[in-house]
Write a protein that holds these residues in place. Structure first.
Motif, PDB file in Angstrom:
ATOM      1  N   ASN A 105      19.866 -50.096  16.426  1.00 14.26           N
ATOM      2  CA  ASN A 105      21.078 -50.906  16.426  1.00 14.26           C
ATOM      3  C   ASN A 105      22.134 -50.229  15.560  1.00 14.26           C
ATOM      4  N   ARG A 148      25.077 -51.206  14.607  1.00 15.46           N
ATOM      5  CA  ARG A 148      25.805 -52.079  13.688  1.00 15.46           C
ATOM      6  C   ARG A 148      25.046 -52.297  12.381  1.00 15.46           C
ATOM      7  N   LEU A 200      23.412 -60.090  12.381  1.00 20.78           N
ATOM      8  CA  LEU A 200      22.792 -60.476  13.644  1.00 20.78           C
ATOM      9  C   LEU A 200      22.830 -61.990  13.838  1.00 20.78           C
ATOM     10  N   GLU A 249      26.261 -62.979  15.155  1.00 24.43           N
ATOM     11  CA  GLU A 249      26.393 -62.687  16.578  1.00 24.43           C
ATOM     12  C   GLU A 249      25.533 -63.622  17.416  1.00 24.43           C
ATOM     13  N   ALA A 250      24.337 -63.981  16.926  1.00 22.44           N
ATOM     14  CA  ALA A 250      23.473 -64.903  17.661  1.00 22.44           C
ATOM     15  C   ALA A 250      24.119 -66.278  17.770  1.00 22.44           C
ATOM     16  N   LEU A 260      26.721 -66.083  20.471  1.00 19.70           N
ATOM     17  CA  LEU A 260      26.144 -66.061  21.811  1.00 19.70           C
ATOM     18  C   LEU A 260      25.708 -67.462  22.249  1.00 19.70           C
ATOM     19  N   GLN A 273      19.693 -62.149  25.879  1.00 20.88           N
ATOM     20  CA  GLN A 273      20.658 -61.551  24.954  1.00 20.88           C
ATOM     21  C   GLN A 273      20.194 -61.693  23.503  1.00 20.88           C
ATOM     22  N   LEU A 274      19.641 -62.842  23.148  1.00 20.93           N
ATOM     23  CA  LEU A 274      19.154 -63.035  21.786  1.00 20.93           C
ATOM     24  C   LEU A 274      17.976 -62.120  21.486  1.00 20.93           C
ATOM     25  N   ARG A 300      17.339 -59.192  22.858  1.00 26.50           N
ATOM     26  CA  ARG A 300      17.840 -57.826  22.699  1.00 26.50           C
ATOM     27  C   ARG A 300      18.605 -57.661  21.386  1.00 26.50           C
ATOM     28  N   LEU A 301      19.293 -58.698  20.967  1.00 29.24           N
ATOM     29  CA  LEU A 301      20.048 -58.621  19.718  1.00 29.24           C
ATOM     30  C   LEU A 301      19.116 -58.388  18.533  1.00 29.24           C
ATOM     31  N   TYR A 302      17.982 -59.074  18.504  1.00 30.56           N
ATOM     32  CA  TYR A 302      17.052 -58.967  17.383  1.00 30.56           C
ATOM     33  C   TYR A 302      16.018 -57.858  17.551  1.00 30.56           C
ATOM     34  N   ARG A 346      13.749 -63.998  16.331  1.00 29.00           N
ATOM     35  CA  ARG A 346      14.129 -63.418  15.041  1.00 29.00           C
ATOM     36  C   ARG A 346      12.904 -62.796  14.372  1.00 29.00           C
TER      37      ARG A 346
END
Length: 350
Positions: free
Chosen positions: A170, A172, A205, A208-209, A212, A247-248, A250-252, A323
């Motif tokens: 990631n 970011r 994160l 951003e979560a 979303l 999406q969540l 992939r974010l975590y 998470r």
């Protein structure tokens, strides 16, 4: 005012001076923190501190481990094996028939069969990687929760190393990773190390979560409010919920495929059932819609708000599942905050 009251006010106004005493002094009185009585004049009041071992510890809600032989897995595995064998035998006979008719058709059929086999192997590898990645994040979540209770320094270092490997992809999190690595040697306690990693890596994160989940809830609210058919509402809510969960994940750091999404959705629903999330959502919805909001909104907009709140609650449960760390140093996202954003958006649309 009496002389005794004046002396009492004078004692309260003046700061108390330091005093020396012995524990066996008869003027020393040990009282509990909840006791509100005023000690006698000339006595020294001592309030013992609470024992850290007796303080309440937040426990993570964990699913009970399955025991015994999994007959369902054996059944579906056997059925899948039989289907693959049947398909393989059918393809083999088809290629033989093509070669019997024409050699060119046989080579074309063999090439298509080889391309299909390579694609199937790639799909199986991707699904396996997604399942392993989700299992790694789930295990990392459990290990971090255990370190918060045990305060194991060595285990916390292993958890942080695994977390950094997951967060490496990631971009970011490049700066938070560097800051966490710079402070890793300054922290002694294992629990403090886990909390520091949560503040550094999970804070961006989580923001951003929350965005979303809020966007998905607002989209569901608007579409279901203007949709003319109930079937369209159901399909859109289902697709939007799957997209939000993916999406969540992939974010975590998760990479769920089709099988991974099925497993992830099952875990999210189980988490909602265990934590009583649906009951909490119903009470909040009744509270929000019962304070004059339903009177201001039309019936369709009220249904849209209801669907949006349920989608938001599903998103919060998905955050807890995807998470890689439990909420300890950072506040857990609240449904009330998302409800305020949703109602504000509906009022603007109206």
């Amino acid at each position: 005012m009496s002389e005794r009251a004046k002396e009492r006010d004078k004692d309260r106004a003046q700061p108390r001076r330091p005093q020396t005493f012995r524990l066996d002094d008869p003027d020393v009185v040990v009282v509990d923190a909840e006791e509100t009585g005023r000690p006698g004049r000339g006595t020294i009041q001592i309030t013992p501190e609470a024992d850290p071992a007796q303080l309440p510890v937040p426990l993570e809600v964990m699913l009970p481990a399955r025991r015994g032989f999994r007959w369902g897995a054996l059944f579906w595995g056997s059925v899948a094996g039989l289907v693959l064998l049947g398909l393989g035998l059918g393809v083999t006979h088809l290629i033989e028939d093509l070669f019997a008719r024409s050699e060119a058709l046989g080579y074309v059929g063999a090439g298509l069969a080889a391309a299909a086999a390579i694609a199937l192997a790639a799909v199986i590898a991707r699904e396996t990687y997604g399942l392993v990645r989700l299992a790694t994040i789930e295990k990392l979540h459990q290990r971090a929760a255990a370190v918060l209770l045990s305060d194991d320094r060595a285990e916390s270092r292993d958890v942080i190393a695994e977390l950094l490997r997951i967060a490496h992809a990631n971009p970011r999190l490049a700066r938070p990773r560097a800051e966490l690595a710079g402070h890793a040697d300054d922290i002694i306690d294992g629990a403090d190390m886990i909390k520091l990693a949560e503040r550094e890596l999970m804070a961006p994160l989580d923001i951003e979560a929350r965005r979303l989940v809020s966007v998905a809830a607002q989209r569901v609210s608007v579409v279901t409010a203007v949709s003319p058919r109930a079937l369209i509402d159901v399909l859109f809510v289902f697709v939007a919920s799957l997209r939000m969960i993916r999406q969540l994940a992939r974010l975590y750091g998760g990479r769920p495929g089709t099988l991974g999404m099925i497993s992830l959705l099952r875990h999210v629903i189980a988490h909602l059932a265990i934590t009583g999330g649906m009951a909490a959502s119903d009470s909040l919805i009744q509270q929000v819609l019962g304070h004059g909001i339903a009177a201001k909104l039309s019936q369709r907009l009220g249904e849209g708000v209801l669907n949006g709140l349920l989608t938001a609650r599903l998103g919060l449960a998905a955050i807890d599942v995807t998470r890689p760390m439990p909420f300890a140093a950072l506040p857990r996202p609240a449904l009330a905050d998302l409800a305020k954003d949703l109602l504000r958006k509906q009022e603007e649309n109206e």
